[in-house]
Design an enzyme around this catalytic site. Structure first.
Site, PDB file in Angstrom:
ATOM      1  N   LYS A  40       6.509  10.656 -13.557  1.00  0.00           N
ATOM      2  CA  LYS A  40       5.701   9.578 -12.352  1.00  0.00           C
ATOM      3  C   LYS A  40       4.922   9.093 -12.422  1.00  0.00           C
ATOM      4  O   LYS A  40       3.687   9.909 -12.971  1.00  0.00           O
ATOM      5  CB  LYS A  40       6.571  10.164 -10.986  1.00  0.00           C
ATOM      6  CG  LYS A  40       6.081  11.080 -11.218  1.00  0.00           C
ATOM      7  CD  LYS A  40       6.704  11.340  -9.439  1.00  0.00           C
ATOM      8  CE  LYS A  40       5.797  12.684  -9.110  1.00  0.00           C
ATOM      9  NZ  LYS A  40       6.366  12.125  -7.143  1.00  0.00           N
ATOM     10  N   ARG A 137      10.997  15.380   3.348  1.00  0.00           N
ATOM     11  CA  ARG A 137      10.469  14.250   2.962  1.00  0.00           C
ATOM     12  C   ARG A 137      11.878  13.883   2.364  1.00  0.00           C
ATOM     13  O   ARG A 137      12.666  12.368   3.219  1.00  0.00           O
ATOM     14  CB  ARG A 137      10.202  14.589   1.717  1.00  0.00           C
ATOM     15  CG  ARG A 137       9.511  13.195   0.682  1.00  0.00           C
ATOM     16  CD  ARG A 137       8.429  13.566   0.158  1.00  0.00           C
ATOM     17  NE  ARG A 137       8.792  14.503  -1.467  1.00  0.00           N
ATOM     18  CZ  ARG A 137       8.210  14.566  -2.178  1.00  0.00           C
ATOM     19  NH1 ARG A 137       6.870  14.033  -2.391  1.00  0.00           N
ATOM     20  NH2 ARG A 137       8.152  15.173  -3.194  1.00  0.00           N
ATOM     21  N   HIS A 167      12.604  21.364  -2.807  1.00  0.00           N
ATOM     22  CA  HIS A 167      10.652  20.913  -3.721  1.00  0.00           C
ATOM     23  C   HIS A 167       9.958  21.973  -2.345  1.00  0.00           C
ATOM     24  O   HIS A 167      10.599  21.312  -1.916  1.00  0.00           O
ATOM     25  CB  HIS A 167      10.293  19.468  -3.343  1.00  0.00           C
ATOM     26  CG  HIS A 167       9.031  19.100  -3.694  1.00  0.00           C
ATOM     27  ND1 HIS A 167       8.888  19.754  -5.229  1.00  0.00           N
ATOM     28  CD2 HIS A 167       8.003  18.476  -3.607  1.00  0.00           C
ATOM     29  CE1 HIS A 167       7.466  18.970  -5.814  1.00  0.00           C
ATOM     30  NE2 HIS A 167       6.964  18.984  -4.484  1.00  0.00           N
ATOM     31  N   ARG A 223      10.251  21.717 -12.827  1.00  0.00           N
ATOM     32  CA  ARG A 223       9.478  20.333 -13.071  1.00  0.00           C
ATOM     33  C   ARG A 223       8.182  20.862 -13.274  1.00  0.00           C
ATOM     34  O   ARG A 223       7.171  21.222 -12.040  1.00  0.00           O
ATOM     35  CB  ARG A 223      10.052  19.712 -11.431  1.00  0.00           C
ATOM     36  CG  ARG A 223      11.133  19.521 -11.383  1.00  0.00           C
ATOM     37  CD  ARG A 223      12.121  18.137 -10.733  1.00  0.00           C
ATOM     38  NE  ARG A 223      11.268  19.056  -9.259  1.00  0.00           N
ATOM     39  CZ  ARG A 223      12.042  19.827  -8.230  1.00  0.00           C
ATOM     40  NH1 ARG A 223      13.254  20.520  -8.206  1.00  0.00           N
ATOM     41  NH2 ARG A 223      11.512  19.631  -6.913  1.00  0.00           N
ATOM     42  N   TYR A 269     -25.956  -3.964  -4.384  1.00  0.00           N
ATOM     43  CA  TYR A 269     -25.574  -5.124  -2.755  1.00  0.00           C
ATOM     44  C   TYR A 269     -26.122  -4.304  -1.290  1.00  0.00           C
ATOM     45  O   TYR A 269     -26.053  -2.921  -1.511  1.00  0.00           O
ATOM     46  CB  TYR A 269     -24.004  -5.110  -2.555  1.00  0.00           C
ATOM     47  CG  TYR A 269     -22.770  -6.254  -3.747  1.00  0.00           C
ATOM     48  CD1 TYR A 269     -23.080  -7.146  -3.001  1.00  0.00           C
ATOM     49  CD2 TYR A 269     -22.418  -5.490  -4.315  1.00  0.00           C
ATOM     50  CE1 TYR A 269     -22.867  -8.483  -4.112  1.00  0.00           C
ATOM     51  CE2 TYR A 269     -21.609  -6.161  -5.164  1.00  0.00           C
ATOM     52  CZ  TYR A 269     -22.089  -7.886  -4.881  1.00  0.00           C
ATOM     53  OH  TYR A 269     -21.371  -8.574  -6.357  1.00  0.00           O
ATOM     54  N   CYS A 315     -20.464  -1.016  -7.504  1.00  0.00           N
ATOM     55  CA  CYS A 315     -19.803  -2.806  -7.488  1.00  0.00           C
ATOM     56  C   CYS A 315     -18.299  -2.860  -8.131  1.00  0.00           C
ATOM     57  O   CYS A 315     -17.651  -1.645  -8.147  1.00  0.00           O
ATOM     58  CB  CYS A 315     -20.363  -3.870  -8.173  1.00  0.00           C
ATOM     59  SG  CYS A 315     -22.244  -3.750  -7.824  1.00  0.00           S
ATOM     60  N   MET A 316     -17.953  -4.156  -8.285  1.00  0.00           N
ATOM     61  CA  MET A 316     -16.514  -3.834  -8.588  1.00  0.00           C
ATOM     62  C   MET A 316     -16.369  -3.628 -10.077  1.00  0.00           C
ATOM     63  O   MET A 316     -15.541  -2.774 -10.046  1.00  0.00           O
ATOM     64  CB  MET A 316     -16.090  -5.325  -7.831  1.00  0.00           C
ATOM     65  CG  MET A 316     -14.329  -5.299  -8.358  1.00  0.00           C
ATOM     66  SD  MET A 316     -14.224  -6.925  -8.560  1.00  0.00           S
ATOM     67  CE  MET A 316     -14.406  -7.373  -6.310  1.00  0.00           C
ATOM     68  N   ASP A 317     -17.564  -4.046 -10.339  1.00  0.00           N
ATOM     69  CA  ASP A 317     -16.919  -3.468 -12.000  1.00  0.00           C
ATOM     70  C   ASP A 317     -18.130  -3.044 -12.697  1.00  0.00           C
ATOM     71  O   ASP A 317     -18.314  -2.298 -14.028  1.00  0.00           O
ATOM     72  CB  ASP A 317     -17.346  -4.904 -12.598  1.00  0.00           C
ATOM     73  CG  ASP A 317     -16.237  -5.732 -11.741  1.00  0.00           C
ATOM     74  OD1 ASP A 317     -15.071  -6.027 -11.623  1.00  0.00           O
ATOM     75  OD2 ASP A 317     -17.099  -6.830 -11.464  1.00  0.00           O
TER      76      ASP A 317
HETATM   77  N1  PMH Z   1       8.944  17.659  -8.411  1.00  0.00           N
HETATM   78  C1  PMH Z   1       8.809  16.715  -8.057  1.00  0.00           C
HETATM   79  C2  PMH Z   1      10.226  15.948  -6.674  1.00  0.00           C
HETATM   80  C3  PMH Z   1       7.985  16.446  -6.973  1.00  0.00           C
HETATM   81  O1  PMH Z   1       7.720  15.114  -6.453  1.00  0.00           O
HETATM   82  C4  PMH Z   1       6.780  16.312  -7.984  1.00  0.00           C
HETATM   83  C5  PMH Z   1       5.270  16.143  -7.356  1.00  0.00           C
HETATM   84  C6  PMH Z   1       6.844  17.850  -8.908  1.00  0.00           C
HETATM   85  C7  PMH Z   1       8.010  17.286  -9.315  1.00  0.00           C
HETATM   86  C8  PMH Z   1       5.949  18.076 -10.018  1.00  0.00           C
HETATM   87  O2  PMH Z   1       4.895  19.154  -9.225  1.00  0.00           O
HETATM   88  P1  PMH Z   1       3.378  19.375  -9.227  1.00  0.00           P
HETATM   89  O3  PMH Z   1       2.734  18.020  -9.874  1.00  0.00           O
HETATM   90  O4  PMH Z   1       2.862  19.857  -8.444  1.00  0.00           O
HETATM   91  O5  PMH Z   1       3.819  20.098 -10.921  1.00  0.00           O
HETATM   92  N2  PMH Z   1       5.090  15.470  -6.522  1.00  0.00           N
HETATM   93  C9  PMH Z   1       3.841  14.950  -6.125  1.00  0.00           C
HETATM   94  C10 PMH Z   1       3.508  13.869  -4.819  1.00  0.00           C
HETATM   95  O6  PMH Z   1       4.560  13.471  -4.411  1.00  0.00           O
HETATM   96  N3  PMH Z   1       2.474  14.386  -4.539  1.00  0.00           N
HETATM   97  O7  PMH Z   1       1.902  14.929  -5.260  1.00  0.00           O
HETATM   98  C11 PMH Z   1       2.657  15.604  -6.200  1.00  0.00           C
END
Ligand code: PMH
Length: 383
Positions: A40, A137, A167, A223, A269, A315-317
């Protein structure tokens, strides 16, 4: 095809590091435990497609994303592996998910009612039930909620319960109390599924921290996010990693301007920095418009092999740094990663500490204006 870039700041992504981190976890886990590579947020800023393909080649069998859009982008790029959207998707979008064989997360009974109305009769929808065992969550929090969701899924043959997951919120911490509580709660929910006589194929609870610490407790999938990119899930874990992690992300630039300034001249700046004497000042083409925040004014950079302080506001860039001597235009600048000789380096964790945040945030914050260049077997490859 590689896109040509006309700027001197880029992120280098070492795909061999990602591959090594997946292979190491693969051999650390029991053979039956599958790896879902979490890609993600554009693969935590590394590039979702490249991270996904690399992880799949190294032994991952699933991909995890947060958004349906992220899953669709992978499909458009030709990725055929199973993908789970771990976040909430609008019921009206389930037909798109089904059409592209994308699995969705479910935890609300009313969501299923609405999804039913949007799902064409010839399509199946693959679902993973999310249980909130203490993260607070998303997910079902009570057996009553679980019962409602399961009954609804069982009542419609177009819904396939493929997985169940939870999770952890503290798996990276030394104190196991809360982790154990969540783990017990998850088991309680799993036994409730048995009572319903449903047996999802994939049961997953572990993020990187849990997978690294409790390989034998991970049901049949984990995961894998942050550690796949070579970053430690938390400070408590640094001394206890079961195998070394290889950082995949570097941030590089080059000196584009060098000048000698006289004593008492101001830089950037707000004229907050005045030279203390004759000083060599270099300009680096990166700034907060790239996601390198002004708060990093106190972080050093490596110009060639020299550690140099940033002087004046970012700065920005562009930003300015004080050089030990005149250096040629084009001298390499390392903001994250190893210096050209490898004798010094700045870790993602160093920048995270400077910003009082976690390593997760650092590659994510370097935005799309910074091209990602991919390296494999020490050679540069096409995107
Ligand atoms: N599964 C879920 C549902 C997650 O949200 C995340 C990471 C992972 C697995 C993977 O976790 P890891 O990177 O610690 O292995 N999610 C997030 C989050 O929402 N903010 O920081 C990490």
């Amino acid at each position: 095809m590689e896109r040509k870039y006309y700027r001197d700041t880029w992120a280098e992504i070492n795909l061999d590091a990602i591959s090594a981190n997946v292979r190491s976890l693969r051999s650390h886990l029991p053979g039956k435990t599958e790896i879902m590579a979490v890609v993600k947020a554009d693969g935590y800023g590394h590039g979702a497609y490249q991270a996904a393909v690399t992880a799949l080649n190294a032994g991952a069998t699933w991909l995890g994303v947060a958004l349906l859009d992220e899953a669709l982008e992978l499909r458009e790029q030709g990725v055929q592996a199973p993908i789970l959207v771990m976040g909430w998707v609008r019921p009206k979008d389930v037909a798109v998910a089904a059409e592209h064989h994308i699995s969705l997360t479910v935890f609300q009974e009313e969501w299923l009612d609405q999804a039913q109305a949007y799902l064409p009769s010839y399509q199946m929808l693959f679902l993973h039930l999310k249980v909130d065992t203490g993260m607070g969550r998303i997910g079902v929090r009570t057996v009553g909620e679980l019962d409602g969701v399961i009954e609804k899924i069982k009542s419609d043959r177009q819904f396939i319960l493929e997985g169940v997951f939870t999770h952890f919120s503290t798996a990276d911490e030394d104190d196991p109390t809360y982790f154990n509580l969540q783990y017990r709660t998850f088991n309680h929910f799993l036994s409730q599924l048995q009572n319903h006589k449903v047996n999802p194929n994939i049961v997953h609870c572990g993020n990187s921290a849990a997978a690294l610490k409790h390989a034998d407790k991970m049901f049949n999938a984990v995961r894998y996010g942050i550690a796949m990119y070579g970053l430690s899930p938390g400070k408590d874990m640094n001394a206890h990693l079961p195998f070394p992690l290889e950082e995949a992300f570097s941030l590089k630039s080059q000196i584009i301007h060098v000048k000698k300034m006289n004593r008492g001249e101001a830089i950037s700046y707000g004229a907050t920095y005045y030279t203390n004497g004759e000083e060599w000042i270099g300009t680096v083409p990166i700034g907060y418009g790239d996601g390198w925040p002004r708060r990093l004014q106190d972080a050093e950079l490596l110009v060639g092999e020299h550690r140099c302080p940033v002087v004046g506001r970012i700065c920005m860039d562009q930003l300015m740094c004080r050089l030990p001597e005149a250096v040629p235009i084009g001298t390499p600048v390392t903001l994250i990663g190893s210096s050209p000789s490898g004798s010094d380096g700045i870790a993602v964790g160093d920048i995270a500490e400077e910003l009082e945040t976690i390593p997760y945030e650092i590659p994510c914050m370097i935005n799309a204006r910074v091209p990602r260049l991919y390296f494999k077997n020490k050679g540069h490859m096409d995107e």
